[in-house]
Design an enzyme around this catalytic site. Sequence first.
Site, PDB file in Angstrom:
ATOM      1  N   VAL A 199       0.853  -1.187   0.000  1.00  0.00           N
ATOM      2  CA  VAL A 199       0.000   0.000   0.000  1.00  0.00           C
ATOM      3  C   VAL A 199       0.892   1.240   0.000  1.00  0.00           C
ATOM      4  O   VAL A 199       1.843   1.336   0.779  1.00  0.00           O
ATOM      5  CB  VAL A 199      -0.929   0.010   1.247  1.00  0.00           C
ATOM      6  CG1 VAL A 199      -1.684   1.332   1.343  1.00  0.00           C
ATOM      7  CG2 VAL A 199      -1.911  -1.159   1.201  1.00  0.00           C
ATOM      8  N   ALA A 247       4.531   4.091   2.865  1.00  0.00           N
ATOM      9  CA  ALA A 247       4.045   2.844   2.270  1.00  0.00           C
ATOM     10  C   ALA A 247       4.187   1.730   3.300  1.00  0.00           C
ATOM     11  O   ALA A 247       4.806   1.926   4.354  1.00  0.00           O
ATOM     12  CB  ALA A 247       4.854   2.497   1.028  1.00  0.00           C
ATOM     13  N   LYS A 248       3.595   0.598   3.025  1.00  0.00           N
ATOM     14  CA  LYS A 248       3.810  -0.588   3.861  1.00  0.00           C
ATOM     15  C   LYS A 248       3.455  -1.808   3.049  1.00  0.00           C
ATOM     16  O   LYS A 248       2.621  -1.743   2.136  1.00  0.00           O
ATOM     17  CB  LYS A 248       2.915  -0.539   5.109  1.00  0.00           C
ATOM     18  CG  LYS A 248       3.447  -1.347   6.277  1.00  0.00           C
ATOM     19  CD  LYS A 248       4.577  -0.630   6.978  1.00  0.00           C
ATOM     20  CE  LYS A 248       5.114  -1.372   8.151  1.00  0.00           C
ATOM     21  NZ  LYS A 248       6.081  -0.567   8.925  1.00  0.00           N
ATOM     22  N   GLY A 249       4.092  -2.925   3.383  1.00  0.00           N
ATOM     23  CA  GLY A 249       3.767  -4.177   2.711  1.00  0.00           C
ATOM     24  C   GLY A 249       3.666  -5.295   3.718  1.00  0.00           C
ATOM     25  O   GLY A 249       4.159  -5.182   4.842  1.00  0.00           O
ATOM     26  N   ASP A 287      10.580  -5.140   8.480  1.00  0.00           N
ATOM     27  CA  ASP A 287       9.606  -4.871   9.532  1.00  0.00           C
ATOM     28  C   ASP A 287       9.458  -6.184  10.307  1.00  0.00           C
ATOM     29  O   ASP A 287      10.378  -7.014  10.288  1.00  0.00           O
ATOM     30  CB  ASP A 287       8.284  -4.391   8.921  1.00  0.00           C
ATOM     31  CG  ASP A 287       7.340  -3.789   9.960  1.00  0.00           C
ATOM     32  OD1 ASP A 287       7.646  -2.733  10.508  1.00  0.00           O
ATOM     33  OD2 ASP A 287       6.287  -4.401  10.238  1.00  0.00           O
TER      34      ASP A 287
END
Length: 422
Positions: free
Chosen positions: A66, A111-113, A152
């Site tokens: 995202v 952003a992040k995944g 992460d």
Amino acid sequence: MATDTLVPAPENPFAIARRQFDIAADLLDLSPNLRCILRSPQRELTVNFPVKLDDGNTRMFTGYRVQHNLSRGPVKGGIRYHPSVTLDEIRALAMLMTWKCAVTNLPYGGAKGGVIVDPRQLSAEEIERLTRRYATEISILIGPEKDIPAPDVNTNPQIMAWIMDTISMHQGYTVPAIVTGKPLNIGGSEGRNEATARGIVYVLGEATRHLGIDLSRARVAIQGCGNVGANTARMLHDLGATVVAISDSQGGVYNPRGLRPIDLLQHKRHTGTVRGYPRGESITNEELIELDCDILVPAALSQVITAANATRVRARIVAEAANGPTTPEADEILYDQGTFVLPDILANAGGVTVSYFEWVQGLQEFFWTEREVNAQLERVISHAFQSVLRVAQEREVPMRTAAYVLAVKRVADAVTTRGIYP
Ligand code: NAD
């Protein structure tokens, strides 16, 4: 009555992220148009992909990437591997990254995944295949000039190396700036591994100076003994502070006269947990939050300080190393009782800041010493703290609200200046 009926279900993380945004948007008197733009992620990608298992079978996995907002530059944010990953969690974390990058004034959006997977159930080879396939699936979004992932929860430098190698194979040449948090021998940055903890220590230096507390005499309790918790304990101990308690997923240890982090970490290496460390008494993670201390560092999970326990937090300062450890209800209680909260988007920004330095070094193919990295980190974090404090004092609001006001304004201004295309 079953006791679990008394425990409130965790709130949807994206709803919390939006609530926190709304508070800042109200204070800034943001127009309805800008609110709509900033409340929603700009791009969301869901990928369902197969991975060959060691036993010859194939299993499908679901992953996300995202990108919340691209107005201030390429987007940046980690990738997590966890069975409880949801799209709303990834949306919330992407939004949080936008504010975190803006509060430190890095030229990035957020952003992040994530992939829904329990990596403990996969072999190293299966994790490598999963990583390379997921990287390929999201390669339509990521790139050094558009979206730069990082480690992460349950991802690490080796996984970043596989992502870098996969994208480099596609390109036909090495692309070091595609990810950060890489191993040093393929373009990682000195100081990246400890950067989040070092950022906590720098921001605590600023906060204690502001509050007239002597950091070298402070008593500190730390929840979580992973990368951030353990390094924070070690660094604060080296500065003279007394680490009175530390915990991990199995429970904690407490010694009012102080624990010796090096010794304790050796015990953890041997036994797999801080529990049972002989120079301290056992406590639970819940008891740790309520300990009599000067500084509380939640460095494990989100939503551990809630309306149910906030009144019993006795620390003068809460430094949020974890993302989202305090619920909005608890936040109000802490503010009313005078607890000084260093919000996650400021307190744990050391990691993304040194990731930015790694990206810059990768683009320039020119590498800095650890001393240079740490000096630049201190400059960025101290400046961010002072900027947030100024907003908090001018507007008479908590530090979290001030950090959001500063960050949201920077992003809103960028959106306004660029205009709406077409
Ligand atoms: P990590 O996986 O290295 O360590 C997590 C620690 O939390 C471990 O000691 C684990 O035992 C403990 N833990 C897990 N479940 C627990 C529970 N129920 N109660 C108490 N402790 C529990 O992770 P990390 O990199 O140290 O990150 C910790 C937090 O900081 C996370 O919330 C992460 O999102 C946040 N954070 C990390 C970075 C970074 O650079 N590593 C940057 C920003 C934010």
